[in-house]
Motif scaffolding. Structure first.
Motif, PDB file in Angstrom:
ATOM      1  N   HIS A 136      15.991  18.820  -3.311  1.00  0.00           N
ATOM      2  CA  HIS A 136      15.134  17.632  -3.275  1.00  0.00           C
ATOM      3  C   HIS A 136      14.623  17.327  -4.683  1.00  0.00           C
ATOM      4  O   HIS A 136      14.504  18.221  -5.523  1.00  0.00           O
ATOM      5  CB  HIS A 136      13.922  17.865  -2.364  1.00  0.00           C
ATOM      6  N   CYS A 137      14.304  16.063  -4.912  1.00  0.00           N
ATOM      7  CA  CYS A 137      13.604  15.662  -6.135  1.00  0.00           C
ATOM      8  C   CYS A 137      13.024  14.276  -5.894  1.00  0.00           C
ATOM      9  O   CYS A 137      13.286  13.650  -4.858  1.00  0.00           O
ATOM     10  CB  CYS A 137      14.537  15.660  -7.356  1.00  0.00           C
ATOM     11  N   VAL A 138      12.230  13.797  -6.822  1.00  0.00           N
ATOM     12  CA  VAL A 138      11.697  12.437  -6.720  1.00  0.00           C
ATOM     13  C   VAL A 138      12.855  11.440  -6.748  1.00  0.00           C
ATOM     14  O   VAL A 138      13.764  11.540  -7.568  1.00  0.00           O
ATOM     15  CB  VAL A 138      10.715  12.161  -7.877  1.00  0.00           C
ATOM     16  N   GLN A 139      12.809  10.476  -5.824  1.00  0.00           N
ATOM     17  CA  GLN A 139      13.854   9.456  -5.725  1.00  0.00           C
ATOM     18  C   GLN A 139      13.198   8.078  -5.603  1.00  0.00           C
ATOM     19  O   GLN A 139      12.383   7.851  -4.712  1.00  0.00           O
ATOM     20  CB  GLN A 139      14.735   9.726  -4.504  1.00  0.00           C
ATOM     21  N   ALA A 152      10.301   4.724  -2.334  1.00  0.00           N
ATOM     22  CA  ALA A 152      10.412   5.987  -3.071  1.00  0.00           C
ATOM     23  C   ALA A 152      10.087   7.175  -2.180  1.00  0.00           C
ATOM     24  O   ALA A 152       9.425   7.053  -1.147  1.00  0.00           O
ATOM     25  CB  ALA A 152       9.480   5.966  -4.280  1.00  0.00           C
ATOM     26  N   ASN A 153      10.555   8.341  -2.625  1.00  0.00           N
ATOM     27  CA  ASN A 153      10.388   9.552  -1.830  1.00  0.00           C
ATOM     28  C   ASN A 153      10.168  10.732  -2.762  1.00  0.00           C
ATOM     29  O   ASN A 153      10.986  10.985  -3.653  1.00  0.00           O
ATOM     30  CB  ASN A 153      11.642   9.772  -0.978  1.00  0.00           C
ATOM     31  N   ALA A 169       0.832  -1.209   0.000  1.00  0.00           N
ATOM     32  CA  ALA A 169       0.000   0.000   0.000  1.00  0.00           C
ATOM     33  C   ALA A 169       0.864   1.255   0.000  1.00  0.00           C
ATOM     34  O   ALA A 169       0.524   2.249  -0.648  1.00  0.00           O
ATOM     35  CB  ALA A 169      -0.932  -0.011   1.216  1.00  0.00           C
ATOM     36  N   ARG A 170       1.986   1.215   0.700  1.00  0.00           N
ATOM     37  CA  ARG A 170       2.900   2.360   0.699  1.00  0.00           C
ATOM     38  C   ARG A 170       3.443   2.608  -0.707  1.00  0.00           C
ATOM     39  O   ARG A 170       3.523   3.753  -1.157  1.00  0.00           O
ATOM     40  CB  ARG A 170       4.064   2.112   1.652  1.00  0.00           C
ATOM     41  N   ALA A 171       3.822   1.534  -1.392  1.00  0.00           N
ATOM     42  CA  ALA A 171       4.313   1.680  -2.767  1.00  0.00           C
ATOM     43  C   ALA A 171       3.257   2.322  -3.657  1.00  0.00           C
ATOM     44  O   ALA A 171       3.564   3.192  -4.482  1.00  0.00           O
ATOM     45  CB  ALA A 171       4.721   0.319  -3.323  1.00  0.00           C
ATOM     46  N   GLU A 191       1.153   7.116  -6.593  1.00  0.00           N
ATOM     47  CA  GLU A 191       0.135   8.155  -6.799  1.00  0.00           C
ATOM     48  C   GLU A 191       0.731   9.548  -6.603  1.00  0.00           C
ATOM     49  O   GLU A 191       0.484  10.462  -7.398  1.00  0.00           O
ATOM     50  CB  GLU A 191      -1.034   7.938  -5.833  1.00  0.00           C
ATOM     51  N   GLY A 192       1.516   9.718  -5.539  1.00  0.00           N
ATOM     52  CA  GLY A 192       2.107  11.015  -5.266  1.00  0.00           C
ATOM     53  C   GLY A 192       3.116  11.432  -6.319  1.00  0.00           C
ATOM     54  O   GLY A 192       3.142  12.599  -6.750  1.00  0.00           O
TER      55      GLY A 192
END
Length: 310
Positions: free
Chosen positions: A198-201, A229-230, A76-78, A83-84
């Protein structure tokens, strides 16, 4: 029982039967096959994801991931991460970030159903040719993701980063080279010569998490396994981890590093600092990540970053 509580292990038969009851996509007429890795450890991590393939009419058609007993919210976290992250990206950049066909909870564990993708072909020559096709496309995508999502860290975020760097410096189990690099990053941060970005990781971008895209896609690949992911990760970490697993020409790596550094008017040493930020953030939240594996990964990544950015 709520998602997030520690669960007892279940048999594969119990899990398969429960999935058939929970999922609207899994046809009772098809076969659900549990995937057991050939090199599976004797004692897999408590949060290890359970993977299954749904076979219908003689061919694999769906891929199912189920959270392990140690972290029943992992899948669910993935999905939340996906989605984010998709919401931050342009349509084309979001395309490799595959969305699930169905999500739900089975026996207290989150699960997701995905379209069946093709792995890279087996055989030395076909696999080499596939990697030659995919590698530059992945690097281009990483640069696009950086361009669309990077933002300078706030003052509060810089304080957190400083704390992570301090812990890296003070951790004598890390080799001197890593600690000296962290000390240099902390000094540049303190005197204002470097402002972190920061960026998507993705956090675990290597060839095993890159699949061939479905027919008709504008990209040649899709990326799976977004649990770590972050949306506020750090640049260069994914780029270097993917490079380590795909063995590209060093020239290709340096071109993309330079392109991203130019966008934020930064120096090569700052790319190393960004990788240290990612490592510090990871060490602060290892969860079930074995510490010895993290330390080996940290050394490998920093050594490579220093080599690229010298």
């Amino acid at each position: 029982m709520e998602i997030g509580d520690l669960l007892e292990p279940v048999s594969s038969e119990t899990l398969v039967n429960a999935l058939r009851r929970c999922s609207e996509l899994i046809d009772r007429a098809g076969a659900l096959e549990l995937i057991v890795p050939e090199t599976a450890p004797r004692s897999p991590p408590a949060d290890a994801t359970i993977k299954l393939i749904f076979v219908s009419e003689g061919r694999p058609s769906l891929f199912i991931t189920v959270s392990g007993a140690g972290n029943p919210d992992l899948v669910a976290r993935a999905v939340r991460n996906i989605e984010g992250i998709r919401g931050l990206l342009s349509e084309r950049s979001a395309e490799p970030v595959l969305e699930p066909l169905e999500t739900g909870v089975v026996l207290g564990r989150s699960f997701a159903v995905w379209p069946m993708l093709s792995d890279l072909p087996q055989g030395r020559v076909p696999r080499y040719l596939a990697k030659q096709l995919i590698r530059p496309d992945v690097f281009d995508w990483l640069s696009d993701v950086f361009a669309e999502t990077h933002a300078y860290a706030t003052a509060a975020e810089r304080q957190v980063i400083a704390g992570h760097l301090t812990k890296l410096i003070e951790d004598t189990a890390h080799p001197d080279l890593l600690r000296r690099s962290a000390d240099r990053a902390a000094e540049r941060l303190e005197n204002g010569r470097w402002v972190p970005v920061h960026c998507v990781q993705h956090s675990d971008l290597w060839m095993a998490n890159v699949m061939l895209a479905p027919a008709g896609s504008s990209r040649s690949f899709c990326v799976i396994d977004w649990a770590g992911a972050n949306c506020k990760g750090y640049p260069f970490f994914d780029l270097f981890r993917f490079a380590l697993s795909s063995n590209p020409a060093m020239r290709l790596v340096k071109v993309h590093v330079r392109e991203q550094l130019d966008q934020i008017e930064a120096e090569p040493v700052d790319a190393v600092s960004c990788v240290l930020c990612a490592l510090g953030a990871t060490q602060a939240q290892l969860e079930f990540f074995p510490e010895d594996l993290f330390r080996r990964m940290a050394v490998e990544t920093i050594d490579f970053a220093l080599k690229v950015c010298k």
